[in-house]
Design a protein around this motif. Structure first.
Motif, PDB file in Angstrom:
ATOM      1  N   SER A 155      94.200  18.864  47.304  1.00 28.07           N
ATOM      2  CA  SER A 155      93.551  19.779  48.134  1.00 28.07           C
ATOM      3  C   SER A 155      92.107  20.162  47.055  1.00 28.07           C
ATOM      4  O   SER A 155      91.344  20.664  47.541  1.00 28.07           O
ATOM      5  N   GLY A 156      92.098  19.184  46.068  1.00 32.99           N
ATOM      6  CA  GLY A 156      90.798  19.467  45.180  1.00 32.99           C
ATOM      7  C   GLY A 156      90.884  20.811  44.303  1.00 32.99           C
ATOM      8  O   GLY A 156      89.758  21.305  43.876  1.00 32.99           O
ATOM      9  N   SER A 157      91.895  21.568  44.158  1.00 37.12           N
ATOM     10  CA  SER A 157      92.046  22.831  43.480  1.00 37.12           C
ATOM     11  C   SER A 157      91.568  22.456  41.999  1.00 37.12           C
ATOM     12  O   SER A 157      91.654  21.354  41.520  1.00 37.12           O
ATOM     13  N   LYS A 158      90.761  23.446  41.344  1.00 34.05           N
ATOM     14  CA  LYS A 158      90.451  23.180  40.178  1.00 34.05           C
ATOM     15  C   LYS A 158      91.489  23.210  39.160  1.00 34.05           C
ATOM     16  O   LYS A 158      91.549  22.520  38.053  1.00 34.05           O
ATOM     17  N   GLY A 159      92.308  24.178  39.080  1.00 32.60           N
ATOM     18  CA  GLY A 159      93.787  24.182  38.163  1.00 32.60           C
ATOM     19  C   GLY A 159      93.315  24.491  36.925  1.00 32.60           C
ATOM     20  O   GLY A 159      92.369  25.114  36.434  1.00 32.60           O
ATOM     21  N   PHE A 160      94.415  23.948  35.953  1.00 36.44           N
ATOM     22  CA  PHE A 160      94.115  24.366  34.484  1.00 36.44           C
ATOM     23  C   PHE A 160      93.134  23.356  34.110  1.00 36.44           C
ATOM     24  O   PHE A 160      93.271  22.290  34.109  1.00 36.44           O
ATOM     25  N   ILE A 161      92.356  24.124  33.249  1.00 40.44           N
ATOM     26  CA  ILE A 161      91.286  23.254  32.749  1.00 40.44           C
ATOM     27  C   ILE A 161      91.455  23.153  31.237  1.00 40.44           C
ATOM     28  O   ILE A 161      90.680  22.414  30.505  1.00 40.44           O
TER      29      ILE A 161
ATOM     30  N   ILE B 288      94.071  28.825  32.405  1.00 41.33           N
ATOM     31  CA  ILE B 288      94.207  28.287  31.186  1.00 41.33           C
ATOM     32  C   ILE B 288      95.662  28.567  30.636  1.00 41.33           C
ATOM     33  O   ILE B 288      96.152  29.589  31.118  1.00 41.33           O
ATOM     34  N   ALA B 289      96.248  27.707  30.260  1.00 41.23           N
ATOM     35  CA  ALA B 289      97.873  27.643  29.817  1.00 41.23           C
ATOM     36  C   ALA B 289      97.679  28.435  28.663  1.00 41.23           C
ATOM     37  O   ALA B 289      97.339  27.800  27.609  1.00 41.23           O
ATOM     38  N   MET B 290      98.214  29.516  28.647  1.00 48.45           N
ATOM     39  CA  MET B 290      98.307  30.372  27.375  1.00 48.45           C
ATOM     40  C   MET B 290      99.788  30.499  27.147  1.00 48.45           C
ATOM     41  O   MET B 290     100.042  31.727  26.723  1.00 48.45           O
ATOM     42  N   GLY B 291     100.658  29.535  27.192  1.00 47.89           N
ATOM     43  CA  GLY B 291     102.165  29.938  27.064  1.00 47.89           C
ATOM     44  C   GLY B 291     102.625  29.388  25.606  1.00 47.89           C
ATOM     45  O   GLY B 291     103.770  29.889  25.488  1.00 47.89           O
TER      46      GLY B 291
END
Length: 402
Positions: A177-183, A146-149
């Motif tokens: 690579s199929g990463s979940k990443g920032f949702i 989660i981007a909390m910046g």
């Protein structure tokens, strides 16, 4: 070539961002640009215009994130009838080497001279933040971010730019690579970049203090937002394990359904409840001994076995929850998660479900400085000494350079 997005709805969101819309008229641009560009424009107006080609690049490897800069140019070109074109050498999400131009800008020197300052502002920080976000999510491909910046930004325009960058880094990691990443992000406006209507988050420490206990804060939260996952901050009283288990015992059905998420945000001045340096070492030696059997810097060791939200702290909390019968309760970790910390958490195989972070925002701001050099005047290549390599790059993208 220009950046396109298959999702028309998201493309509309991008076009509505403040970072794209402002400043959008030449008087405001001139007021915000470096004075010598305004003087240069005045000189060119007097002595005669030339067609020029700019090469725009950064001095460090980055991920290309030019969309906001390009949409700003599109808006300005249309509104001010500027006769210019741009060429994107590295489309959004592609890796760019140090010194390789990301884009080229071709047109009237008289019209383009005053655009350089703001163009560079809108490009550099996005590209570095996207690179950091990409590296973070690549190291932990099964973890949500989660981007909390927002609170670390110097105003809302910067927030938009860096959270757009988190989206770019995620798109690139998912493709690779199929990463979940920032949702998603912590605020509603930028959450729309991720196709969401509202921001993500648990609760602040202030709410726990207001409630008087962690369990009471959880009760209040659930009473007011019964349809949301119950995200509880558990470090306020320094009893992460005790309070975390108490929350699960108070809401056993939610715990069994995996609808409770406990957030670890222990500050660096103390160990998580029940840990010390020795027990932290023991945990890592049991779960990932190879990480301690090679050389680690002091910072890396802190991420593994030190105070705050370390890999050992995550393992410890997971084990205590499992022993209490709450294996489906999720863990979210926050507090200083940058590229290095994410890598150490990954090496320690720490079982974290989600990471809340603003540390994809560049720590070294001088690394975000983008640069633009003119490399041709009226089709004749000419660039300052030492930057001749820019001309060689340009010939494969821009026609008419001799």
């Amino acid at each position: 070539m220009t950046v396109k997005d298959n999702n028309q709805e998201r493309d509309a969101v991008f076009k509505g961002l403040v970072a794209v819309q402002q400043p959008s008229d030449l008087d405001m641009v001139a007021a915000r640009t470096d004075a010598y560009f305004n003087r240069t424009q005045h000189i060119v107006q007097h002595y005669g215009d030339k067609e020029v080609v700019y090469a725009v690049f950064l001095r460090r490897p980055v991920l290309s994130a030019p969309r906001l800069a390009l949409q700003w140019l599109d808006r300005l070109f249309e509104q001010e009838n500027i006769n210019a074109t741009y060429y994107v050498a590295f489309p959004e999400g592609e890796w760019v080497g140090a010194g390789q131009p990301i884009l080229y800008l071709k047109g009237s020197f008289e019209q383009l001279a005053v655009l350089e300052t703001i163009l560079l502002q809108k490009l550099g920080s996005c590209c570095v933040a996207a690179c950091n976000a990409f590296q973070m999510v690549q190291t932990l491909p099964e973890t949500d971010f989660i981007a909390m910046g927002a609170r670390h930004c110097a105003g809302y325009e910067m927030q938009e730019m860096v959270e757009y960058a988190a989206w770019v880094g995620t798109q690139a990691a998912q493709k690779k690579s199929g990463s979940k990443g920032f949702i998603g992000t912590a605020s509603a406006n930028t959450a729309k970049l991720f196709g969401l209507e509202s921001g993500f988050g648990t609760m602040p420490h202030a709410l726990v203090g207001y409630a008087g206990s962690t369990v009471r804060a959880a009760e209040m939260f659930h009473e007011q937002f019964p349809d949301q996952t119950l995200g509880v901050l558990v470090d306020f009283f320094g009893k992460e394990v005790t309070d975390g288990i108490s929350v699960c015992q108070r809401f056993p059905e939610l715990a069994a359904q995996g609808k409770i998420m406990l957030r670890l945000d222990t500050h660096g001045g103390r160990f998580l409840e029940g840990l010390n340096r020795q027990t932290s070492y023991s945990l890592i030696m049991r779960h990932a001994p190879e990480t301690l059997q090679r050389y680690c810097s002091e910072k890396e060791l802190t991420h593994l076995t030190g105070t705050g939200v370390s890999a050992a702290a995550i393992w410890w909390m997971r084990e205590r929850l499992n022993e209490a019968g709450f294996g489906k309760v999720k863990l979210i970790a926050s507090s200083g998660f940058d590229v290095t910390k994410c890598r150490m958490i990954a090496e320690a195989k720490a079982p974290v479900d989600c990471i809340g972070t603003g540390s994809f925002i560049p720590n070294l701001w001088n690394e975000t400085y983008a640069t633009a050099d003119i490399i041709a005047y009226n089709g004749q290549s000419l660039v300052k000494k030492g930057r001749e390599f820019l001309v060689n790059f340009a010939r494969q993208y821009v026609s008419g350079i001799e």
